[in-house]
Design a protein around this motif. Structure first.
Motif, PDB file in Angstrom:
ATOM      1  N   LEU A 134      27.373  20.655  51.937  1.00 27.55           N
ATOM      2  CA  LEU A 134      27.477  19.364  51.246  1.00 27.55           C
ATOM      3  C   LEU A 134      27.917  19.594  49.808  1.00 27.55           C
ATOM      4  N   PRO A 135      28.598  18.616  49.217  1.00 26.67           N
ATOM      5  CA  PRO A 135      28.961  18.756  47.797  1.00 26.67           C
ATOM      6  C   PRO A 135      27.720  18.597  46.915  1.00 26.67           C
ATOM      7  N   LYS A 136      27.897  18.914  45.636  1.00 26.46           N
ATOM      8  CA  LYS A 136      26.785  18.739  44.688  1.00 26.46           C
ATOM      9  C   LYS A 136      26.429  17.249  44.602  1.00 26.46           C
ATOM     10  N   MET A 137      25.158  16.934  44.727  1.00 26.98           N
ATOM     11  CA  MET A 137      24.757  15.523  44.621  1.00 26.98           C
ATOM     12  C   MET A 137      23.363  15.425  44.014  1.00 26.98           C
ATOM     13  N   ASP A 138      23.007  14.222  43.533  1.00 28.78           N
ATOM     14  CA  ASP A 138      21.673  14.103  42.963  1.00 28.78           C
ATOM     15  C   ASP A 138      20.647  14.173  44.096  1.00 28.78           C
ATOM     16  N   LYS A 139      19.406  14.514  43.736  1.00 24.10           N
ATOM     17  CA  LYS A 139      18.412  14.821  44.772  1.00 24.10           C
ATOM     18  C   LYS A 139      18.056  13.598  45.613  1.00 24.10           C
ATOM     19  N   LEU A 140      18.131  12.390  45.016  1.00 24.24           N
ATOM     20  CA  LEU A 140      17.840  11.190  45.809  1.00 24.24           C
ATOM     21  C   LEU A 140      18.934  10.975  46.867  1.00 24.24           C
ATOM     22  N   SER A 141      20.193  11.198  46.497  1.00 25.02           N
ATOM     23  CA  SER A 141      21.276  11.037  47.486  1.00 25.02           C
ATOM     24  C   SER A 141      21.122  12.067  48.598  1.00 25.02           C
ATOM     25  N   LEU A 142      20.754  13.298  48.227  1.00 32.65           N
ATOM     26  CA  LEU A 142      20.549  14.333  49.251  1.00 32.65           C
ATOM     27  C   LEU A 142      19.389  13.936  50.173  1.00 32.65           C
ATOM     28  N   ALA A 143      18.337  13.369  49.572  1.00 32.59           N
ATOM     29  CA  ALA A 143      17.183  12.929  50.367  1.00 32.59           C
ATOM     30  C   ALA A 143      17.639  11.907  51.409  1.00 32.59           C
ATOM     31  N   HIS A 144      18.455  10.931  50.987  1.00 32.07           N
ATOM     32  CA  HIS A 144      18.938   9.920  51.937  1.00 32.07           C
ATOM     33  C   HIS A 144      19.794  10.573  53.016  1.00 32.07           C
ATOM     34  N   ARG A 145      20.622  11.532  52.624  1.00 30.32           N
ATOM     35  CA  ARG A 145      21.497  12.190  53.589  1.00 30.32           C
ATOM     36  C   ARG A 145      20.669  12.930  54.647  1.00 30.32           C
ATOM     37  N   ILE A 146      19.603  13.598  54.206  1.00 27.51           N
ATOM     38  CA  ILE A 146      18.738  14.328  55.139  1.00 27.51           C
ATOM     39  C   ILE A 146      18.094  13.336  56.123  1.00 27.51           C
ATOM     40  N   LEU A 147      17.612  12.215  55.590  1.00 30.04           N
ATOM     41  CA  LEU A 147      16.978  11.214  56.460  1.00 30.04           C
ATOM     42  C   LEU A 147      18.000  10.620  57.435  1.00 30.04           C
ATOM     43  N   ASP A 148      19.243  10.432  56.980  1.00 30.42           N
ATOM     44  CA  ASP A 148      20.307   9.965  57.901  1.00 30.42           C
ATOM     45  C   ASP A 148      20.456  10.943  59.068  1.00 30.42           C
ATOM     46  N   GLU A 149      20.466  12.243  58.733  1.00 29.55           N
ATOM     47  CA  GLU A 149      20.661  13.274  59.772  1.00 29.55           C
ATOM     48  C   GLU A 149      19.508  13.251  60.776  1.00 29.55           C
ATOM     49  N   VAL A 150      18.274  13.112  60.252  1.00 29.54           N
ATOM     50  CA  VAL A 150      17.114  13.123  61.146  1.00 29.54           C
ATOM     51  C   VAL A 150      17.136  11.895  62.062  1.00 29.54           C
ATOM     52  N   LEU A 151      17.535  10.758  61.501  1.00 29.63           N
ATOM     53  CA  LEU A 151      17.627   9.551  62.333  1.00 29.63           C
ATOM     54  C   LEU A 151      18.668   9.726  63.433  1.00 29.63           C
ATOM     55  N   THR A 152      19.787  10.358  63.093  1.00 31.41           N
ATOM     56  CA  THR A 152      20.819  10.597  64.104  1.00 31.41           C
ATOM     57  C   THR A 152      20.254  11.489  65.215  1.00 31.41           C
ATOM     58  N   LEU A 153      19.476  12.511  64.833  1.00 33.87           N
ATOM     59  CA  LEU A 153      18.871  13.389  65.846  1.00 33.87           C
ATOM     60  C   LEU A 153      17.907  12.600  66.747  1.00 33.87           C
ATOM     61  N   ARG A 154      17.111  11.732  66.104  1.00 34.36           N
ATOM     62  CA  ARG A 154      16.162  10.929  66.889  1.00 34.36           C
ATOM     63  C   ARG A 154      16.902  10.064  67.889  1.00 34.36           C
ATOM     64  N   ARG A 155      17.979   9.435  67.401  1.00 34.80           N
ATOM     65  CA  ARG A 155      18.741   8.550  68.296  1.00 34.80           C
ATOM     66  C   ARG A 155      19.341   9.343  69.440  1.00 34.80           C
ATOM     67  N   ALA A 156      19.854  10.541  69.110  1.00 34.07           N
ATOM     68  CA  ALA A 156      20.476  11.367  70.157  1.00 34.07           C
ATOM     69  C   ALA A 156      19.440  11.752  71.207  1.00 34.07           C
ATOM     70  N   ARG A 157      18.201  11.895  70.785  1.00 30.74           N
ATOM     71  CA  ARG A 157      17.161  12.284  71.756  1.00 30.74           C
ATOM     72  C   ARG A 157      16.424  11.101  72.333  1.00 30.74           C
ATOM     73  N   ASN A 158      16.882   9.899  71.935  1.00 28.91           N
ATOM     74  CA  ASN A 158      16.239   8.685  72.439  1.00 28.91           C
ATOM     75  C   ASN A 158      14.780   8.555  72.103  1.00 28.91           C
ATOM     76  N   ILE A 159      14.369   9.131  70.941  1.00 28.89           N
ATOM     77  CA  ILE A 159      12.976   8.901  70.557  1.00 28.89           C
ATOM     78  C   ILE A 159      12.975   7.833  69.478  1.00 28.89           C
ATOM     79  N   LEU A 160      13.044   6.594  69.900  1.00 28.13           N
ATOM     80  CA  LEU A 160      13.051   5.536  68.891  1.00 28.13           C
ATOM     81  C   LEU A 160      11.823   4.667  68.999  1.00 28.13           C
TER      82      LEU A 160
END
Ligand code: C5P
Length: 402
Positions: free
Chosen positions: A376-402
């Protein structure tokens, strides 16, 4: 995605007010319900009629104006809005909000708002650099407001520098990001660990590390803003906890281990950004260790690896680890993500400027157990936090644990 969303645009008195017209027009074109509020000085730059025609709704300007449609417009609009966007945001409105002043319609509406608020600062470069403005902006960030960072360029006063309103297209993208994330973690419990641990030597001394806790606090803030119930297990840091979260302060790695294991069965995901000490002094002296003529040899024993244990116990939970590296980042990260049975590892090289301990920014690489590596490019820690949460949500959706 914007259709039917209620977006209130607050226009304050800067020359960039004319750019708000483009934004209002485009938001209305995307079928958002757009309402505009103007401060008294904003009306010196753009006529309320412009915004009325572009938004299709009357423009509100006063707190007490008889004849406007709602009897208490600030409360009504604060409650109805999905998002408030202050564009342009002058040093004045930024200062008023940071200082808790609500003396006109717009500042009072911001005070009454519970929805996300995006400030888009625009001003002369020297005003922007003024430490008072910088302090107020830092305060807004800390309070959880969103900011569209101003750009460097030619300013209306003829000078060059930072203070230019970002192009309205960029603000529109940020609006979409904020609205798409609003509430997407509701119903979930997120456990975040943050900060360093302290491993006592005697009653007055301890071994610790340089972790500031900023990354973990940013994850806790981001998850809470997106509707999650957040449990933040924090080592000793000098940070204000985000509002609305459950904070469990700990000191040592073993205390963190106990708290995390106790909470683990009730959570949906764990983001382990704490810098846990790998070793602790084998003995803690009851009395302060006295200095003498000889060198002192400390014997250290291993702390439990909390994340490894979570990886062993995990069921439906998703696990995110962090790895601060000083070389061979990808190789180390890949072996860690697999060894600890994680779903995602956020690795960073703490020797790079703008990454790691104490900084407000980070340069991270996302590493997945299947070998996928996303730098990932350099970003502020809050933006990185949101990006990490986006990734985890995508994983949850892929595994159908909603
Ligand atoms: O193996 P390493 O210490 O680099 O892994 C870092 C990750 O493991 C972090 O997410 C950290 O919170 C976690 N960790 C842990 N318990 C330890 C050491 C590290 O949970 N004793």
């Amino acid at each position: 995605m914007l259709a039917g969303k209620v977006i209130t645009i607050g226009v304050t008195g800067g020359i960039a007010a004319y750019k708000a017209a483009w934004l209002v027009s485009n938001l209305a074109g995307l079928e958002a319900e757009v309402h505009v509020m103007m401060t008294r000085s904003a009306k010196a730059f753009v006529s309320p009629l412009t915004f009325q025609v572009l938004s299709g709704h009357p423009v509100r300007t006063g707190l007490f104006t008889a004849g406007e449609d709602a009897p208490i417009p600030h409360v009504e609009m604060a409650a109805r809005s999905d998002l408030l966007v202050i564009v342009p945001a002058t040093a004045n409105i930024i200062g008023k909000v940071a200082g808790g002043i609500a003396d006109d319609l717009l500042s009072t509406t911001i005070m009454a708002a519970t929805c996300p608020v995006l400030f888009c600062p625009a001003m002369n470069v020297n005003m922007y650099r003024n430490p008072v403005v910088q302090r107020n902006l830092a305060m807004l960030r800390e309070l959880g407001y969103h900011l569209a960072e101003p750009e460097v360029g030619r300013l209306a006063c003829g000078t060059e520098g930072r203070g230019r309103l970002p192009e309205p297209e960029i603000i529109l993208e940020q609006i979409k990001d904020i609205l798409s994330r609003a509430g997407d973690l509701s119903g979930m419990t997120v456990l975040v660990t943050a900060g360093p641990t302290r491993e006592p030597l005697d009653p007055v001394r301890y071994i610790t590390n340089r972790s500031s806790g900023k990354m973990g606090y940013a994850v806790a803030r981001a998850a809470s803003r997106r509707g999650a119930r957040v449990i933040l297990v924090s080592g000793a840091v000098g940070l204000e906890p985000p509002p609305g979260i459950k904070l469990i302060p700990v000191e040592t790695a073993r205390q963190m281990f106990d708290v995390v294991m106790e909470q683990f069965p009730t959570v949906d995901m764990v983001v382990k950004s704490a810098a846990v000490a790998d070793y602790r002094p084998k003995e803690m002296a009851v009395q302060k260790i006295k200095k003498n003529e000889n060198n002192l040899i400390l014997e250290l024993e291993k702390n439990p690896d909390i994340l490894f244990e979570l990886g062993r116990r995990k069921g439906r939970q998703l696990l995110v680890g962090f790895a601060a590296e000083t070389g061979d980042v990808e190789e180390n990260a890949l072996s860690k993500v697999r060894h600890k049975n994680l779903d995602l590892l956020v690795a960073n090289d703490v020797t790079l400027p703008g990454a790691g301990f104490g900084a407000d920014t980070n340069i991270a690489t996302l590493v997945y157990p299947d070998g996928t590596v996303i730098p990932l490019p350099k970003m502020d820690k809050l933006s990185l936090a949101h990006r990490i949460l986006d990734e985890v949500l995508t994983l949850r959706r892929a595994r159908n644990i909603l």
